[in-house]
Design an enzyme around this catalytic site. Sequence first.
Site, PDB file in Angstrom:
ATOM      1  N   ASP A 227       1.056  -1.327  -0.104  1.00 15.26           N
ATOM      2  CA  ASP A 227       0.163  -0.062  -0.023  1.00 15.26           C
ATOM      3  C   ASP A 227       0.876   1.236   0.007  1.00 15.26           C
ATOM      4  O   ASP A 227       0.274   2.363   0.583  1.00 15.26           O
ATOM      5  CB  ASP A 227      -0.824   0.077   1.318  1.00 15.26           C
ATOM      6  CG  ASP A 227      -0.391  -0.043   2.539  1.00 15.26           C
ATOM      7  OD1 ASP A 227       1.118  -0.226   2.519  1.00 15.26           O
ATOM      8  OD2 ASP A 227      -0.896  -0.030   3.701  1.00 15.26           O
TER       9      ASP A 227
ATOM     10  N   HIS B 216      23.936   3.573 -18.806  1.00 13.04           N
ATOM     11  CA  HIS B 216      22.730   4.230 -17.739  1.00 13.04           C
ATOM     12  C   HIS B 216      22.898   3.184 -16.702  1.00 13.04           C
ATOM     13  O   HIS B 216      21.990   2.537 -15.969  1.00 13.04           O
ATOM     14  CB  HIS B 216      21.212   3.748 -18.424  1.00 13.04           C
ATOM     15  CG  HIS B 216      20.871   4.659 -19.542  1.00 13.04           C
ATOM     16  ND1 HIS B 216      19.950   4.747 -20.360  1.00 13.04           N
ATOM     17  CD2 HIS B 216      21.540   6.042 -19.794  1.00 13.04           C
ATOM     18  CE1 HIS B 216      19.835   5.901 -21.153  1.00 13.04           C
ATOM     19  NE2 HIS B 216      20.987   6.529 -20.700  1.00 13.04           N
TER      20      HIS B 216
ATOM     21  N   ASP C   3      25.989  11.652 -13.900  1.00 10.35           N
ATOM     22  CA  ASP C   3      25.051  11.982 -14.965  1.00 10.35           C
ATOM     23  C   ASP C   3      23.791  12.307 -14.068  1.00 10.35           C
ATOM     24  O   ASP C   3      23.137  11.260 -13.655  1.00 10.35           O
ATOM     25  CB  ASP C   3      24.709  11.024 -15.919  1.00 10.35           C
ATOM     26  CG  ASP C   3      23.758  11.742 -17.062  1.00 10.35           C
ATOM     27  OD1 ASP C   3      22.931  12.515 -16.728  1.00 10.35           O
ATOM     28  OD2 ASP C   3      23.923  11.142 -18.406  1.00 10.35           O
TER      29      ASP C   3
ATOM     30  N   ASP D 158      20.045  17.918 -17.224  1.00 10.22           N
ATOM     31  CA  ASP D 158      20.410  16.881 -17.632  1.00 10.22           C
ATOM     32  C   ASP D 158      22.052  17.036 -17.811  1.00 10.22           C
ATOM     33  O   ASP D 158      22.303  17.383 -18.860  1.00 10.22           O
ATOM     34  CB  ASP D 158      19.795  16.108 -18.759  1.00 10.22           C
ATOM     35  CG  ASP D 158      20.327  14.865 -19.112  1.00 10.22           C
ATOM     36  OD1 ASP D 158      21.250  14.444 -18.588  1.00 10.22           O
ATOM     37  OD2 ASP D 158      20.177  14.241 -20.465  1.00 10.22           O
TER      38      ASP D 158
ATOM     39  N   HIS E 175      26.741   6.593 -28.187  1.00  7.61           N
ATOM     40  CA  HIS E 175      25.469   7.021 -28.215  1.00  7.61           C
ATOM     41  C   HIS E 175      25.422   8.184 -28.947  1.00  7.61           C
ATOM     42  O   HIS E 175      26.345   8.805 -29.581  1.00  7.61           O
ATOM     43  CB  HIS E 175      25.088   7.280 -26.643  1.00  7.61           C
ATOM     44  CG  HIS E 175      26.017   8.014 -26.029  1.00  7.61           C
ATOM     45  ND1 HIS E 175      26.025   9.384 -26.198  1.00  7.61           N
ATOM     46  CD2 HIS E 175      26.873   7.814 -24.825  1.00  7.61           C
ATOM     47  CE1 HIS E 175      26.924  10.087 -25.444  1.00  7.61           C
ATOM     48  NE2 HIS E 175      27.457   9.052 -24.689  1.00  7.61           N
TER      49      HIS E 175
ATOM     50  N   HIS F  32      19.966  15.243 -27.163  1.00 13.02           N
ATOM     51  CA  HIS F  32      18.416  15.045 -27.334  1.00 13.02           C
ATOM     52  C   HIS F  32      17.711  16.430 -26.976  1.00 13.02           C
ATOM     53  O   HIS F  32      18.366  17.031 -26.082  1.00 13.02           O
ATOM     54  CB  HIS F  32      18.045  13.783 -26.734  1.00 13.02           C
ATOM     55  CG  HIS F  32      18.316  13.802 -25.216  1.00 13.02           C
ATOM     56  ND1 HIS F  32      17.940  14.515 -24.168  1.00 13.02           N
ATOM     57  CD2 HIS F  32      19.696  13.454 -24.672  1.00 13.02           C
ATOM     58  CE1 HIS F  32      18.643  14.447 -23.048  1.00 13.02           C
ATOM     59  NE2 HIS F  32      19.639  13.768 -23.313  1.00 13.02           N
TER      60      HIS F  32
ATOM     61  N   HIS G 142      14.340  13.137 -21.918  1.00  8.97           N
ATOM     62  CA  HIS G 142      14.437  13.015 -23.231  1.00  8.97           C
ATOM     63  C   HIS G 142      13.234  13.183 -23.748  1.00  8.97           C
ATOM     64  O   HIS G 142      12.104  12.712 -24.007  1.00  8.97           O
ATOM     65  CB  HIS G 142      14.707  11.331 -23.728  1.00  8.97           C
ATOM     66  CG  HIS G 142      16.044  10.794 -23.080  1.00  8.97           C
ATOM     67  ND1 HIS G 142      16.173   9.717 -22.621  1.00  8.97           N
ATOM     68  CD2 HIS G 142      17.094  11.553 -22.735  1.00  8.97           C
ATOM     69  CE1 HIS G 142      17.310   9.343 -22.302  1.00  8.97           C
ATOM     70  NE2 HIS G 142      18.037  10.324 -22.393  1.00  8.97           N
TER      71      HIS G 142
ATOM     72  N   GLU H 210      26.557  16.013 -25.474  1.00 12.20           N
ATOM     73  CA  GLU H 210      26.870  15.056 -24.517  1.00 12.20           C
ATOM     74  C   GLU H 210      27.856  14.121 -25.077  1.00 12.20           C
ATOM     75  O   GLU H 210      27.543  12.841 -25.323  1.00 12.20           O
ATOM     76  CB  GLU H 210      25.843  14.447 -23.739  1.00 12.20           C
ATOM     77  CG  GLU H 210      24.718  13.781 -24.542  1.00 12.20           C
ATOM     78  CD  GLU H 210      23.498  13.077 -23.649  1.00 12.20           C
ATOM     79  OE1 GLU H 210      24.088  12.209 -22.909  1.00 12.20           O
ATOM     80  OE2 GLU H 210      22.442  13.510 -23.760  1.00 12.20           O
TER      81      GLU H 210
ATOM     82  N   TYR I 237      34.129   5.756 -24.260  1.00 14.92           N
ATOM     83  CA  TYR I 237      34.081   4.905 -23.262  1.00 14.92           C
ATOM     84  C   TYR I 237      35.035   3.569 -23.737  1.00 14.92           C
ATOM     85  O   TYR I 237      35.099   3.290 -24.824  1.00 14.92           O
ATOM     86  CB  TYR I 237      32.676   4.273 -23.351  1.00 14.92           C
ATOM     87  CG  TYR I 237      31.789   5.403 -23.174  1.00 14.92           C
ATOM     88  CD1 TYR I 237      31.213   5.920 -21.765  1.00 14.92           C
ATOM     89  CD2 TYR I 237      31.140   6.264 -24.104  1.00 14.92           C
ATOM     90  CE1 TYR I 237      30.463   6.928 -21.720  1.00 14.92           C
ATOM     91  CE2 TYR I 237      30.187   7.217 -23.955  1.00 14.92           C
ATOM     92  CZ  TYR I 237      29.987   7.525 -22.621  1.00 14.92           C
ATOM     93  OH  TYR I 237      29.076   8.581 -22.477  1.00 14.92           O
TER      94      TYR I 237
ATOM     95  N   ARG J  74      32.387  11.357 -20.149  1.00 16.56           N
ATOM     96  CA  ARG J  74      31.134  12.009 -20.772  1.00 16.56           C
ATOM     97  C   ARG J  74      30.935  13.419 -20.175  1.00 16.56           C
ATOM     98  O   ARG J  74      31.200  13.546 -19.071  1.00 16.56           O
ATOM     99  CB  ARG J  74      29.783  11.137 -20.845  1.00 16.56           C
ATOM    100  CG  ARG J  74      28.651  12.052 -21.393  1.00 16.56           C
ATOM    101  CD  ARG J  74      27.330  11.357 -21.486  1.00 16.56           C
ATOM    102  NE  ARG J  74      26.663  10.616 -20.521  1.00 16.56           N
ATOM    103  CZ  ARG J  74      26.694   9.510 -20.053  1.00 16.56           C
ATOM    104  NH1 ARG J  74      27.280   8.397 -20.350  1.00 16.56           N
ATOM    105  NH2 ARG J  74      26.085   9.353 -18.985  1.00 16.56           N
TER     106      ARG J  74
ATOM    107  N   GLU K 149      28.078  16.638 -20.495  1.00 11.98           N
ATOM    108  CA  GLU K 149      27.109  17.075 -20.807  1.00 11.98           C
ATOM    109  C   GLU K 149      26.518  18.377 -20.496  1.00 11.98           C
ATOM    110  O   GLU K 149      26.638  18.615 -19.230  1.00 11.98           O
ATOM    111  CB  GLU K 149      25.985  15.955 -20.605  1.00 11.98           C
ATOM    112  CG  GLU K 149      24.577  16.166 -20.906  1.00 11.98           C
ATOM    113  CD  GLU K 149      23.818  15.104 -20.777  1.00 11.98           C
ATOM    114  OE1 GLU K 149      23.967  14.181 -19.659  1.00 11.98           O
ATOM    115  OE2 GLU K 149      22.609  14.900 -21.278  1.00 11.98           O
TER     116      GLU K 149
HETATM  117  N1  GLY Z   1      20.727  11.249 -18.517  1.00 10.25           N
HETATM  118  C1  GLY Z   1      20.332  10.482 -19.687  1.00 10.25           C
HETATM  119  C2  GLY Z   1      21.082  11.090 -20.920  1.00 10.25           C
HETATM  120  O1  GLY Z   1      22.107  11.766 -20.617  1.00 10.25           O
HETATM  121  O2  GLY Z   1      20.587  11.002 -21.975  1.00 10.25           O
HETATM  122 MN    MN Z   2      21.219  13.396 -21.928  1.00  8.29          MN
HETATM  123 MN    MN Z   3      22.642  12.736 -18.927  1.00  3.90          MN
END
Ligand code: GLY
Ligand code: MN
Ligand code: MN
Length: 446
Positions: free
Chosen positions: A42, A248, A265, A276, A355, A359, A366, A392, A396, A414, A416
């Site tokens: 609950d 992720h 991140d 982000d 990647h 975005h 996203h 970003e 890697y 990374r 970003e």
């Molecule tokens: N935090 C997820 C991305 O950077 O797309």
């Molecule tokens: Mn991102």
């Molecule tokens: Mn991110």
Amino acid sequence: MIKNTLLPAAEFCQRRSDFITKMPANTIALISAGKEVTRSNDTEYPFCQSKNFYYLTGFNEPDAILALVKGEGVEAEQSVLFSREKDSFQEVWHGRRVGQLAAVENYQFDLCFSLAEVSEQLLPLIEGKSSVLICQQEHGVFEQQVLSWLAEIRKLARTGAKAPKSLVDCSEIIHEMRLHKSDAELDIMRQVNVISGAAHQRAMQRTSAGKFEYQIEAELLYEFASNGARYPAYGSIVAGGDNANILHYTDNDEALINGDLLLIDAGGELAGYAADITRTFPVNGQFSVEQKAIYQLVLDSQNLAISAIKPKQTFAELNRLVCNFLTQALYDLGILKGDITLLLAQNACKKYFIHGLGHWLGLDVHDVGDYHSNQQREQLRPFAPGMVMTIEPGIYIPLSDKSVDEKWRGIGVRIEDNIAVTESGFENLTVNAAKTIADIEKVMAN
Ligand code: GLY
Ligand code: MN
Ligand code: MN
């Protein structure tokens, strides 16, 4: 000012009116609020409003329904909310409810009814319309509910009632609106970036070998919440060493090791809007020679992309700039080997830059909005002022990669930032999270 939002009710009211303008004549749009989600038995997860619903209402309760009505003439436009009714027993146990009177007064709906009044008040609004607009992929359950209302209206056919003949997906209309941010939205996105940038700086200052990743996550959450961004916009990624090579990674349960990098991140959510941000820094405060080399080329590629942002620019072109740059730089370091002309033609950096470059960003991390991608998955949509995106780039090199010299293995970087397109170019909203090697080492030394 509505509680839980930094935007005035007038802005939501204007959005509803703009949305109605885009609806075909003689239709009704039904937009559903989110539902509470059970965590176990609950207890529920913290409630997160459906973002399309929130965009059009600013109303933060579950189970509500927004009906936007467009008749044949302009005078027949209406925005009607159905929401939970006031209930002193429920409110003592579970919290206050806005109720119908305050919803009309504070949120500027034309009318508001309780959910118990749906049959009596909503079905007549649906009856006689040519179609019902809904956000189709969002709530399968709600779609079934709408179909059952149509069935109820069809049962009244002998009385002359006419049910709409089609359900039409209107997500794209809302998504296009959400893609173009107003000045007030940009202002919130600036604020959530400042809060989130401060959280990254706090994390840098409190990182040391032997601490666990979740302890650094706690520092981020503390800084978000203490400054008004009570929840993170998404599960924070706090990834020491080789964990940075899991894109992720959210386990966040390992100890930090002297000599490793730490990739974070994370971004807060303020009034529904996400930041982000990613920063990567050395656990002991000092980059090694190899870490410096990879970090600097990722940073240079990010600066290259950001400085090229302006109206009419495209993600496809930014990707081309970044891929050429990274391929050449990885070749110069000896990480990519072979014929450089061929490597450039093959976008060889994609072996390590695994990647996309960025975005859209907004109410969702996203965020919604068409990228106008072609069959080659190039994103050709021209940027326009008011669009917000992440940039970003990352490199890697997992510990398991035996194709490179051992000294590079286990490095994942990374960086970003969140960028708004302006009339003349761009505005970097991510202003206060240390990013150059010198600045990071300075922050960590204090
Ligand atoms: N935090 C997820 C991305 O950077 O797309
Ligand atoms: Mn991102
Ligand atoms: Mn991110």
